[in-house]
Design a protein around this motif. Structure first.
Motif, PDB file in Angstrom:
ATOM      1  N   SER A  17       0.923  -1.033   0.029  1.00 48.35           N
ATOM      2  CA  SER A  17      -0.023  -0.103   0.074  1.00 48.35           C
ATOM      3  C   SER A  17       0.911   1.213  -0.079  1.00 48.35           C
ATOM      4  CB  SER A  17      -0.933   0.085   1.352  1.00 48.35           C
ATOM      5  OG  SER A  17      -0.168  -0.259   2.489  1.00 48.35           O
ATOM      6  N   ILE A  18       2.128   1.287   0.561  1.00 47.70           N
ATOM      7  CA  ILE A  18       2.957   2.287   0.592  1.00 47.70           C
ATOM      8  C   ILE A  18       3.668   2.583  -0.904  1.00 47.70           C
ATOM      9  CG2 ILE A  18       5.156   3.155   1.396  1.00 47.70           C
ATOM     10  CD1 ILE A  18       3.403   3.441   3.686  1.00 47.70           C
ATOM     11  N   LEU A  19       3.949   1.378  -1.584  1.00 45.99           N
ATOM     12  CA  LEU A  19       4.339   1.376  -2.772  1.00 45.99           C
ATOM     13  C   LEU A  19       3.438   2.094  -3.859  1.00 45.99           C
ATOM     14  CD1 LEU A  19       5.965  -2.055  -3.363  1.00 45.99           C
ATOM     15  CD2 LEU A  19       7.388   0.149  -2.992  1.00 45.99           C
ATOM     16  N   ALA A  20       2.119   1.879  -3.535  1.00 46.59           N
ATOM     17  CA  ALA A  20       0.988   2.200  -4.431  1.00 46.59           C
ATOM     18  C   ALA A  20       0.661   3.807  -4.185  1.00 46.59           C
ATOM     19  CB  ALA A  20      -0.332   1.421  -4.119  1.00 46.59           C
ATOM     20  N   GLU A  21       0.588   4.207  -2.921  1.00 50.16           N
ATOM     21  CA  GLU A  21       0.420   5.591  -2.605  1.00 50.16           C
ATOM     22  C   GLU A  21       1.561   6.341  -3.021  1.00 50.16           C
ATOM     23  OE1 GLU A  21       0.818   8.374   1.399  1.00 50.16           O
ATOM     24  OE2 GLU A  21       0.904   6.260   1.439  1.00 50.16           O
ATOM     25  N   ALA A  22       2.753   5.926  -2.868  1.00 51.62           N
ATOM     26  CA  ALA A  22       3.890   6.859  -3.507  1.00 51.62           C
ATOM     27  C   ALA A  22       3.770   7.144  -4.868  1.00 51.62           C
ATOM     28  CB  ALA A  22       5.245   6.408  -2.902  1.00 51.62           C
ATOM     29  N   THR A  23       3.741   5.770  -5.579  1.00 51.24           N
ATOM     30  CA  THR A  23       3.625   5.577  -7.244  1.00 51.24           C
ATOM     31  C   THR A  23       2.506   6.672  -7.646  1.00 51.24           C
ATOM     32  OG1 THR A  23       4.696   3.587  -7.010  1.00 51.24           O
ATOM     33  CG2 THR A  23       3.767   4.017  -8.908  1.00 51.24           C
ATOM     34  N   LEU A  32      -5.261  13.103  -9.047  1.00 51.18           N
ATOM     35  CA  LEU A  32      -5.634  11.933  -8.075  1.00 51.18           C
ATOM     36  C   LEU A  32      -4.884  12.230  -7.025  1.00 51.18           C
ATOM     37  CD1 LEU A  32      -6.126   8.729 -10.006  1.00 51.18           C
ATOM     38  CD2 LEU A  32      -8.032  10.463  -9.627  1.00 51.18           C
ATOM     39  N   HIS A  33      -5.439  11.791  -5.688  1.00 50.56           N
ATOM     40  CA  HIS A  33      -4.522  11.859  -4.539  1.00 50.56           C
ATOM     41  C   HIS A  33      -4.471  10.420  -3.806  1.00 50.56           C
ATOM     42  CE1 HIS A  33      -2.914  12.433  -0.486  1.00 50.56           C
ATOM     43  NE2 HIS A  33      -2.152  13.027  -1.086  1.00 50.56           N
ATOM     44  N   ALA A  34      -3.742   9.822  -3.541  1.00 55.31           N
ATOM     45  CA  ALA A  34      -3.619   8.668  -2.786  1.00 55.31           C
ATOM     46  C   ALA A  34      -2.917   8.879  -1.246  1.00 55.31           C
ATOM     47  CB  ALA A  34      -2.591   7.710  -3.533  1.00 55.31           C
ATOM     48  N   GLY A  35      -3.675   7.914  -0.407  1.00 55.45           N
ATOM     49  CA  GLY A  35      -3.195   7.659   0.836  1.00 55.45           C
ATOM     50  C   GLY A  35      -3.041   6.111   1.078  1.00 55.45           C
ATOM     51  N   SER A  36      -2.513   5.748   1.960  1.00 54.79           N
ATOM     52  CA  SER A  36      -2.727   4.150   2.343  1.00 54.79           C
ATOM     53  C   SER A  36      -2.832   4.041   4.004  1.00 54.79           C
ATOM     54  CB  SER A  36      -1.283   3.564   2.021  1.00 54.79           C
ATOM     55  OG  SER A  36      -0.230   4.158   2.757  1.00 54.79           O
ATOM     56  N   ALA A  37      -3.169   2.819   4.318  1.00 53.16           N
ATOM     57  CA  ALA A  37      -3.505   2.756   5.509  1.00 53.16           C
ATOM     58  C   ALA A  37      -3.459   1.127   5.769  1.00 53.16           C
ATOM     59  CB  ALA A  37      -4.773   3.359   6.113  1.00 53.16           C
ATOM     60  N   GLY A  38      -3.419   0.703   7.034  1.00 50.91           N
ATOM     61  CA  GLY A  38      -3.542  -0.906   7.304  1.00 50.91           C
ATOM     62  C   GLY A  38      -4.704  -0.975   8.370  1.00 50.91           C
ATOM     63  N   SER A  49      10.854  -0.960   0.624  1.00 52.80           N
ATOM     64  CA  SER A  49      10.016  -0.135  -0.090  1.00 52.80           C
ATOM     65  C   SER A  49      10.462   1.127  -0.366  1.00 52.80           C
ATOM     66  CB  SER A  49       8.753  -0.031   0.493  1.00 52.80           C
ATOM     67  OG  SER A  49       8.067  -1.410   0.904  1.00 52.80           O
ATOM     68  N   VAL A  50      11.235   1.878   0.724  1.00 50.28           N
ATOM     69  CA  VAL A  50      11.871   3.055   0.609  1.00 50.28           C
ATOM     70  C   VAL A  50      12.990   3.006  -0.409  1.00 50.28           C
ATOM     71  CG1 VAL A  50      12.806   4.831   2.031  1.00 50.28           C
ATOM     72  CG2 VAL A  50      11.092   3.774   3.202  1.00 50.28           C
ATOM     73  N   ALA A  51      13.459   2.324  -0.426  1.00 49.53           N
ATOM     74  CA  ALA A  51      14.811   1.915  -1.391  1.00 49.53           C
ATOM     75  C   ALA A  51      14.492   1.936  -2.587  1.00 49.53           C
ATOM     76  CB  ALA A  51      15.840   0.903  -0.797  1.00 49.53           C
ATOM     77  N   GLY A  62       7.394  11.857   4.288  1.00 49.57           N
ATOM     78  CA  GLY A  62       6.063  11.736   4.934  1.00 49.57           C
ATOM     79  C   GLY A  62       5.404  10.280   4.697  1.00 49.57           C
ATOM     80  N   LEU A  63       5.859   9.352   4.109  1.00 46.91           N
ATOM     81  CA  LEU A  63       5.526   8.022   4.388  1.00 46.91           C
ATOM     82  C   LEU A  63       5.169   7.489   5.728  1.00 46.91           C
ATOM     83  CD1 LEU A  63       6.764   6.515   0.888  1.00 46.91           C
ATOM     84  CD2 LEU A  63       4.471   7.420   1.372  1.00 46.91           C
ATOM     85  N   ALA A  64       4.416   6.781   6.213  1.00 48.21           N
ATOM     86  CA  ALA A  64       4.490   6.136   7.473  1.00 48.21           C
ATOM     87  C   ALA A  64       3.341   5.066   7.560  1.00 48.21           C
ATOM     88  CB  ALA A  64       4.158   7.206   8.397  1.00 48.21           C
ATOM     89  N   SER A  65       3.594   4.030   8.318  1.00 40.26           N
ATOM     90  CA  SER A  65       2.775   3.086   8.423  1.00 40.26           C
ATOM     91  C   SER A  65       1.649   3.424   9.411  1.00 40.26           C
ATOM     92  CB  SER A  65       3.280   1.754   9.065  1.00 40.26           C
ATOM     93  OG  SER A  65       2.202   0.707   9.396  1.00 40.26           O
TER      94      SER A  65
END
Length: 163
Positions: A17-23, A32-38, A49-51, A62-65
């Motif tokens: 979900s982090i990969l999808a949000e940033a991409t 469009l604007h994306a966010g992610s959550a679990g 994922s960060v690398a 700003g990416l965070a779980s």
């Protein structure tokens, strides 16, 4: 017209979900604007994922779980990215959003050599990027307002596509 908010949802919110949000945010150019959550956030973003995102030229600032309980806004679209076919339980978002499923195997669960683990992250990213690029070809805001069933059908079709 309001910018559609898309929530990418999985269990841990550390990889897919982090990969999808940033991409999506990197490619959408504000359309469009994306966010992610679990549903049960891991509490960290996986370093691989960060690398990977940084190698691809995307911002990781700003990416965070985070938990779906802490969302700042109500999403218009929720896309689950868990791999239910692999026995993973997908969280069920209960808000008033259009929903779709884009199952992707969790690279955080990959085992083997460094190269095999890295390949699992790369594969998850390539699948998500392919689907996001297809999503960006759609008139999302227009269909969300005027023909949500058509948008849902297209999102589900995209969810079965692979590069």
């Amino acid at each position: 017209m309001k910018t559609p908010e898309i929530l990418f949802l999985c269990t841990g919110n550390s990889c897919r979900s982090i990969l999808a949000e940033a991409t999506l945010n990197g490619l959408a150019q504000g359309r469009l604007h994306a966010g992610s959550a679990g549903s049960h956030p891991a509490g960290y973003v996986h370093p691989r994922s960060v690398a990977l995102l940084q190698r691809e030229g995307f911002s990781t600032e700003g990416l965070a779980s985070k938990s779906w309980d802490d969302l700042p806004t109500t999403p218009d679209i929720v896309i689950t990215v868990c791999a239910s076919a692999a026995g993973e339980t997908c969280p069920a978002y209960l808000g008033p959003a259009l929903r779709a499923h884009w199952g992707v195997d969790d690279p955080a669960k990959a085992t083997g050599s460094e190269a095999e683990i890295e390949a699992a992250f790369e594969k998850a990213y390539r699948i998500l990027r392919h689907r996001i690029e297809a999503l960006l070809q759609l008139p999302v805001a227009e269909w969300l307002a005027e023909d949500p069933s058509r948008l849902r059908t297209e999102l589900e079709r995209i969810g079965h596509s692979e590069p």
